[in-house]
Design a protein around this motif. Structure first.
Motif, PDB file in Angstrom:
ATOM      1  N   LEU A  75       0.805  -1.214   0.000  1.00  0.00           N
ATOM      2  CA  LEU A  75       0.000   0.000   0.000  1.00  0.00           C
ATOM      3  C   LEU A  75       0.842   1.269   0.000  1.00  0.00           C
ATOM      4  O   LEU A  75       0.330   2.334  -0.345  1.00  0.00           O
ATOM      5  CB  LEU A  75      -0.919   0.006   1.226  1.00  0.00           C
ATOM      6  CG  LEU A  75      -1.872  -1.195   1.361  1.00  0.00           C
ATOM      7  CD1 LEU A  75      -2.716  -1.040   2.611  1.00  0.00           C
ATOM      8  CD2 LEU A  75      -2.740  -1.339   0.124  1.00  0.00           C
ATOM      9  N   THR A  89       4.393  -1.539   3.910  1.00  0.00           N
ATOM     10  CA  THR A  89       3.044  -1.698   4.453  1.00  0.00           C
ATOM     11  C   THR A  89       2.203  -2.476   3.455  1.00  0.00           C
ATOM     12  O   THR A  89       2.135  -2.103   2.278  1.00  0.00           O
ATOM     13  CB  THR A  89       2.396  -0.330   4.735  1.00  0.00           C
ATOM     14  OG1 THR A  89       3.218   0.402   5.645  1.00  0.00           O
ATOM     15  CG2 THR A  89       1.010  -0.506   5.342  1.00  0.00           C
ATOM     16  N   GLY A 146      -1.598  -4.602   2.658  1.00  0.00           N
ATOM     17  CA  GLY A 146      -3.012  -4.722   2.991  1.00  0.00           C
ATOM     18  C   GLY A 146      -3.573  -6.023   2.454  1.00  0.00           C
ATOM     19  O   GLY A 146      -3.162  -6.486   1.377  1.00  0.00           O
ATOM     20  N   ASN A 147      -4.482  -6.608   3.182  1.00  0.00           N
ATOM     21  CA  ASN A 147      -5.122  -7.861   2.774  1.00  0.00           C
ATOM     22  C   ASN A 147      -6.370  -7.513   1.963  1.00  0.00           C
ATOM     23  O   ASN A 147      -7.384  -7.073   2.517  1.00  0.00           O
ATOM     24  CB  ASN A 147      -5.476  -8.698   4.001  1.00  0.00           C
ATOM     25  CG  ASN A 147      -5.992 -10.079   3.626  1.00  0.00           C
ATOM     26  OD1 ASN A 147      -6.097 -10.421   2.456  1.00  0.00           O
ATOM     27  ND2 ASN A 147      -6.308 -10.878   4.642  1.00  0.00           N
ATOM     28  N   LYS A 206      -4.466  -3.732   7.306  1.00  0.00           N
ATOM     29  CA  LYS A 206      -3.104  -3.522   6.828  1.00  0.00           C
ATOM     30  C   LYS A 206      -2.130  -3.671   7.981  1.00  0.00           C
ATOM     31  O   LYS A 206      -2.514  -3.588   9.162  1.00  0.00           O
ATOM     32  CB  LYS A 206      -2.957  -2.152   6.172  1.00  0.00           C
ATOM     33  CG  LYS A 206      -3.195  -0.984   7.117  1.00  0.00           C
ATOM     34  CD  LYS A 206      -3.038   0.345   6.390  1.00  0.00           C
ATOM     35  CE  LYS A 206      -3.255   1.518   7.348  1.00  0.00           C
ATOM     36  NZ  LYS A 206      -3.089   2.819   6.669  1.00  0.00           N
TER      37      LYS A 206
END
Length: 385
Positions: A178, A204, A206-207, A245
């Protein structure tokens, strides 16, 4: 008639002189009223232009959607940052949705082309069509080389190249980077002497999937120059829920003595998520060590050699003579000092002339001739009356 026509021009000139200040005041009032509106419109236009520039996403278009090996296509782009260096590659086993599976190992790197965007963020460049090392589906992959990471893809078909299905995605979780990646940490004094450089890759993720991801295993690749990256697995302990995240830090380490420009790649699930350049300084301590070694070792060898020569060479004994000089000991050749002024030998000594020729022979001195030399049998008048 001349008296009647004289005053008329004076009245007209006076009227024009009175109208000029009124016109200037009117124009000033109008400009004063319109100036705030003009400033507001210009500011609004600048904000709108900045918003459009910020919302513009990099994009690429192709002159042909299909071509065979040995052909040529034209790649055009827009929406990039001005003056940015880009790399264009034809990659296999890739789609715009899933990206390049396997990273640049799935691309025809030797036939790639570099291009720099213009002042408007666009470019146009021809590139040859080459077969990637893995089967299609294929696409043209364009990515930034330095600076903030940005990519754009366009579907492309390499005619005659094998086609295979993409590997299935494992699990319901899907991770995506991200924010821009960065390398944290600093080199110690040991790195200056060739110790392995080490950093932490911070990013970083995120799913974006529907299921949580637990203890994901990432792959960290380090590439130097045109060589393929060397991959190592790094596992992160934790769970990323769906729609959440997390910030992840993974260690990155190079070989001992490494220096130059490196490329750190992050891969998860067969897809390269991010790439980060890494410039490693030269270990000057190692260079200094070798320079000192090249100076000290020859000097030591020279000293040892001189010591051996001084010990092995023949020696002659010497004793100090009068006046601080050294005089050799040992036999001298006969008559070596006979011609020297003031040279005398003790009577009866082994090397004296008297011992060689008897008492009747007088010593031959350089300032006397043999006939005028004093003799024991020749009387002298000195001291006689």
């Amino acid at each position: 008639m001349t008296g009647q026509t004289g005053p008329a021009p004076l009245r007209g000139g006076s009227h024009r002189r009175d109208a000029a200040p009124r016109t200037a005041l009117l124009l000033a009032a109008v400009l004063g009223a319109l100036l705030p509106a003009l400033l507001l419109l210009s500011a609004t236009g600048a904000d709108a232009a900045g918003t459009r520039a910020a919302e513009a996403k990099p994009a690429v278009t192709l002159s042909k959607q299909q071509a065979g090996k040995g052909g040529e296509i034209t790649v055009k782009g827009s929406g990039w940052r001005p003056g940015t260096l880009l790399m264009m590659l034809i990659c296999g086993r890739s789609t715009p949705d899933r990206g390049v599976i396997g990273g640049t190992n799935s691309c025809a790197n030797a036939e790639g082309r570099a291009v720099t965007t213009d002042a408007k963020g666009g470019f146009g460049r021809k590139m040859p069509v080459a077969e990637p090392p893995v089967p299609c589906p294929c696409m043209v992959h364009v990515a930034t080389v330095t600076g903030e990471q940005a990519t754009a893809d366009a579907v492309f078909v390499v005619a005659g190249h094998p086609v295979a299905a993409l590997p299935k995605e494992t699990g319901g979780g899907r991770l995506a980077v991200l924010a821009a990646t960065r390398l944290e940490g600093d080199s110690g004094i040991l790195t200056w002497f060739g110790a392995p450089p080490a950093r932490q890759l911070v990013f970083t993720v995120g799913n974006l999937g529907s299921a949580p991801v637990k203890d994901p295993v990432f792959r960290i690749g380090t590439a130097h120059g045109v060589f393929a990256p060397q991959w190592e697995e790094r596992q992160w302990r934790g769970t990323i829920e769906s729609g959440r995240k997390a910030q992840i830090k993974l260690p990155v380490e190079l070989a001992a003595g490494a220096h130059g420009d490196y490329q750190v790649s992050l891969e998860y699930g067969g897809k390269v998520l991010a790439e980060q350049p890494w410039g490693v300084g030269r270990p000057w301590g190692v260079t200094l060590f070798w320079v000192l070694l090249c100076v000290v070792v020859p000097a030591a060898v020279f000293r040892i050699g001189m010591a051996i020569v001084d010990r092995v060479r023949p020696r002659t004994s010497r004793t100090p003579a009068r006046g601080g000089r050294l005089r050799r000991r040992g036999p001298r050749p006969a008559g070596a000092s006979a011609g020297l002024p003031g040279a005398r030998r003790a009577p009866g000594s082994a090397g004296s002339p008297e011992a060689a020729s008897g008492p009747a022979t007088a010593a031959a001195l350089p300032w006397f001739t043999p006939d005028s030399a004093p003799s024991e049998n020749r009387p002298t008048t000195k001291g006689h009356s």
